[in-house]
Design an enzyme around this catalytic site. Structure first.
Site, PDB file in Angstrom:
ATOM      1  N   ASN A  91      41.390  32.705  41.466  1.00 16.32           N
ATOM      2  CA  ASN A  91      41.714  33.269  39.978  1.00 16.32           C
ATOM      3  C   ASN A  91      41.841  31.852  39.067  1.00 16.32           C
ATOM      4  O   ASN A  91      41.711  31.930  38.007  1.00 16.32           O
ATOM      5  CB  ASN A  91      42.641  34.248  39.840  1.00 16.32           C
ATOM      6  CG  ASN A  91      42.749  34.349  38.525  1.00 16.32           C
ATOM      7  OD1 ASN A  91      42.069  35.035  37.810  1.00 16.32           O
ATOM      8  ND2 ASN A  91      44.119  34.130  38.250  1.00 16.32           N
ATOM      9  N   TYR A 156      32.963  24.594  30.870  1.00 18.56           N
ATOM     10  CA  TYR A 156      33.635  25.995  31.366  1.00 18.56           C
ATOM     11  C   TYR A 156      32.455  27.005  31.768  1.00 18.56           C
ATOM     12  O   TYR A 156      32.579  27.337  32.976  1.00 18.56           O
ATOM     13  CB  TYR A 156      34.379  26.410  30.110  1.00 18.56           C
ATOM     14  CG  TYR A 156      35.141  27.801  30.609  1.00 18.56           C
ATOM     15  CD1 TYR A 156      35.999  27.859  31.413  1.00 18.56           C
ATOM     16  CD2 TYR A 156      34.636  29.133  29.941  1.00 18.56           C
ATOM     17  CE1 TYR A 156      36.636  29.187  31.820  1.00 18.56           C
ATOM     18  CE2 TYR A 156      35.340  30.262  30.208  1.00 18.56           C
ATOM     19  CZ  TYR A 156      36.166  30.093  31.397  1.00 18.56           C
ATOM     20  OH  TYR A 156      36.898  31.509  31.752  1.00 18.56           O
ATOM     21  N   LYS A 160      31.515  28.242  35.645  1.00 19.92           N
ATOM     22  CA  LYS A 160      31.472  29.915  36.163  1.00 19.92           C
ATOM     23  C   LYS A 160      30.040  29.984  36.704  1.00 19.92           C
ATOM     24  O   LYS A 160      30.003  30.986  37.420  1.00 19.92           O
ATOM     25  CB  LYS A 160      31.992  30.520  34.947  1.00 19.92           C
ATOM     26  CG  LYS A 160      33.518  30.395  34.478  1.00 19.92           C
ATOM     27  CD  LYS A 160      34.334  30.843  35.457  1.00 19.92           C
ATOM     28  CE  LYS A 160      35.763  30.664  34.984  1.00 19.92           C
ATOM     29  NZ  LYS A 160      36.905  30.909  36.023  1.00 19.92           N
TER      30      LYS A 160
HETATM   31  P1  NAD Z   1      46.092  32.126  32.187  1.00 13.80           P
HETATM   32  O1  NAD Z   1      45.882  30.612  31.414  1.00 13.80           O
HETATM   33  O2  NAD Z   1      46.857  33.143  31.388  1.00 13.80           O
HETATM   34  O3  NAD Z   1      46.347  31.680  33.346  1.00 13.80           O
HETATM   35  C1  NAD Z   1      45.672  30.673  34.228  1.00 13.80           C
HETATM   36  C2  NAD Z   1      46.327  30.737  35.718  1.00 13.80           C
HETATM   37  O4  NAD Z   1      45.684  29.468  36.237  1.00 13.80           O
HETATM   38  C3  NAD Z   1      47.755  30.363  35.722  1.00 13.80           C
HETATM   39  O5  NAD Z   1      48.487  31.448  36.697  1.00 13.80           O
HETATM   40  C4  NAD Z   1      47.964  28.876  35.954  1.00 13.80           C
HETATM   41  O6  NAD Z   1      49.197  28.511  36.645  1.00 13.80           O
HETATM   42  C5  NAD Z   1      46.857  28.749  36.964  1.00 13.80           C
HETATM   43  N1  NAD Z   1      46.502  27.319  36.446  1.00 13.80           N
HETATM   44  C6  NAD Z   1      45.984  26.535  35.573  1.00 13.80           C
HETATM   45  N2  NAD Z   1      45.899  25.534  35.805  1.00 13.80           N
HETATM   46  C7  NAD Z   1      45.917  25.063  36.897  1.00 13.80           C
HETATM   47  C8  NAD Z   1      46.171  23.982  38.011  1.00 13.80           C
HETATM   48  N3  NAD Z   1      45.594  22.805  37.369  1.00 13.80           N
HETATM   49  N4  NAD Z   1      46.608  24.152  39.102  1.00 13.80           N
HETATM   50  C9  NAD Z   1      46.783  25.408  39.706  1.00 13.80           C
HETATM   51  N5  NAD Z   1      46.769  26.551  39.193  1.00 13.80           N
HETATM   52  C10 NAD Z   1      46.373  26.339  37.685  1.00 13.80           C
HETATM   53  O7  NAD Z   1      44.595  32.473  32.110  1.00 13.80           O
HETATM   54  P2  NAD Z   1      43.698  33.854  32.349  1.00 13.80           P
HETATM   55  O8  NAD Z   1      43.246  34.192  31.132  1.00 13.80           O
HETATM   56  O9  NAD Z   1      44.464  34.846  33.134  1.00 13.80           O
HETATM   57  O10 NAD Z   1      42.404  33.273  33.292  1.00 13.80           O
HETATM   58  C11 NAD Z   1      42.511  33.670  34.566  1.00 13.80           C
HETATM   59  C12 NAD Z   1      41.033  33.377  35.020  1.00 13.80           C
HETATM   60  O11 NAD Z   1      40.368  34.393  34.384  1.00 13.80           O
HETATM   61  C13 NAD Z   1      40.513  31.901  35.034  1.00 13.80           C
HETATM   62  O12 NAD Z   1      39.612  31.706  35.932  1.00 13.80           O
HETATM   63  C14 NAD Z   1      39.449  32.339  33.549  1.00 13.80           C
HETATM   64  O13 NAD Z   1      38.519  31.226  33.442  1.00 13.80           O
HETATM   65  C15 NAD Z   1      39.378  33.541  33.860  1.00 13.80           C
HETATM   66  N6  NAD Z   1      38.849  34.344  32.466  1.00 13.80           N
HETATM   67  C16 NAD Z   1      39.662  34.447  31.554  1.00 13.80           C
HETATM   68  C17 NAD Z   1      38.925  35.359  30.437  1.00 13.80           C
HETATM   69  C18 NAD Z   1      40.038  35.732  29.270  1.00 13.80           C
HETATM   70  O14 NAD Z   1      39.656  35.848  28.173  1.00 13.80           O
HETATM   71  N7  NAD Z   1      41.309  35.516  29.266  1.00 13.80           N
HETATM   72  C19 NAD Z   1      37.840  35.706  30.439  1.00 13.80           C
HETATM   73  C20 NAD Z   1      37.096  35.399  31.623  1.00 13.80           C
HETATM   74  C21 NAD Z   1      37.430  34.676  32.517  1.00 13.80           C
END
Ligand code: NAD
Length: 248
Positions: A91, A156, A160
């Protein structure tokens, strides 16, 4: 209890969508090891969860996900301690919004390293463990931008699309070993990043979503519970959109 006695590893489990997945898995009876990027954030997330429910079996680790040896060591140590790994959730991810005219090539590489290479690394490390145990489930966090792209920050959506490619290919490759591989493609989800947007911008986003609201981390986590559970025992190679139909 859909995941009783299952052992799960969730990368990026310290906040946002990952944290909601960790909590949902714990509520379904799983033991969870969350991977964070730093010791402090991993410890903070574990402390918060234990405060909510002292009975949760959760611990935190913080391997550098972009270094194969660190990922392999962490995965092996989880398997050694718990005797197996049933579920891997890839994730952790970073997003980007740079225009192609301003894009620093190193920034492009950094997005790909975490969003793609780390998915490959953790999957490579866990596959032999799952195979030896008779099977398992791998679920990747994709995004709705993996369906139609995004008008900025091309690393990005490219990352994906690659996640979807890994998901579909590895589902075929690992099916014979009893390992299912799926992805969840969230739409705009109310994590820290979105919560901090000004209200007019949030209202604008809502107008693009047929279901009329921004998704919650829990909406997304529910899909991860389903895909990890026996209820999805015949589902593999699927990219499950959880986006209120915003992709169309
Ligand atoms: P967030 O920024 O709240 O959390 C990201 C997580 O990734 C955190 O736990 C962080 O510790 C970890 N992370 C970031 N950089 C890191 C690194 N270098 N090494 C290890 N861990 C790392 O983001 P989120 O919105 O919860 O996103 C989680 C996933 O969901 C991601 O893959 C993101 O692309 C995807 N996503 C998010 C959304 C959205 O709108 N929030 C939409 C589609 C997909």
């Amino acid at each position: 209890m859909e995941l009783k006695n299952k052992v799960a590893v969730v990368t990026g489990g310290t906040r946002g969508i990952g944290y909601a997945i960790v909590k949902a898995y714990l509520n379904e009876g799983a033991k969870v090891v969350l991977f964070g990027s730093r010791k402090e954030s991993a410890e903070k997330a574990v402390a918060e969860l234990k405060k909510e429910n002292a009975g949760y079996e959760v611990e935190g680790m913080y391997p550098n996900l972009t270094t194969y040896a660190e990922v392999e060591n962490a995965i092996n140590s989880v398997a050694k301690k718990y005797g197996k790994i049933d579920i891997l959730v890839n994730n952790a991810g970073v997003s980007a919004r740079e225009s192609i005219y301003e894009y620093n090539p190193d920034d492009f590489d950094n997005v790909i390293k975490l969003n793609v290479n780390a998915v490959f690394y953790a999957t490579k490390a866990v596959a032999p463990i799952m195979k030896a145990n008779g099977g398992g489930v791998i679920i990747n966090t994709s995004s709705m931008v993996s369906i139609y792209g995004q008008a900025a920050g091309c690393a990005y959506p490219a990352s994906k699309f690659a996640v979807n490619g890994l998901t579909k290919s590895l589902a075929r490759e690992l099916a014979a070993d009893g390992i299912r591989v799926n992805a969840v493609a969230p739409g705009v989800t109310d994590t820290d990043m979105v919560a901090n947007l000004p209200e007019p911008m949030r209202e604008g986003i809502k107008k693009t979503i047929p279901l009329g609201r921004i998704g919650t981390p829990e909406d997304v986590a529910n899909a991860f519970v389903y895909l990890a559970s026996e209820k999805a025992s015949y589902v593999t190679g699927e990219i499950l959109s959880v986006d209120g139909c915003a992709r169309t």
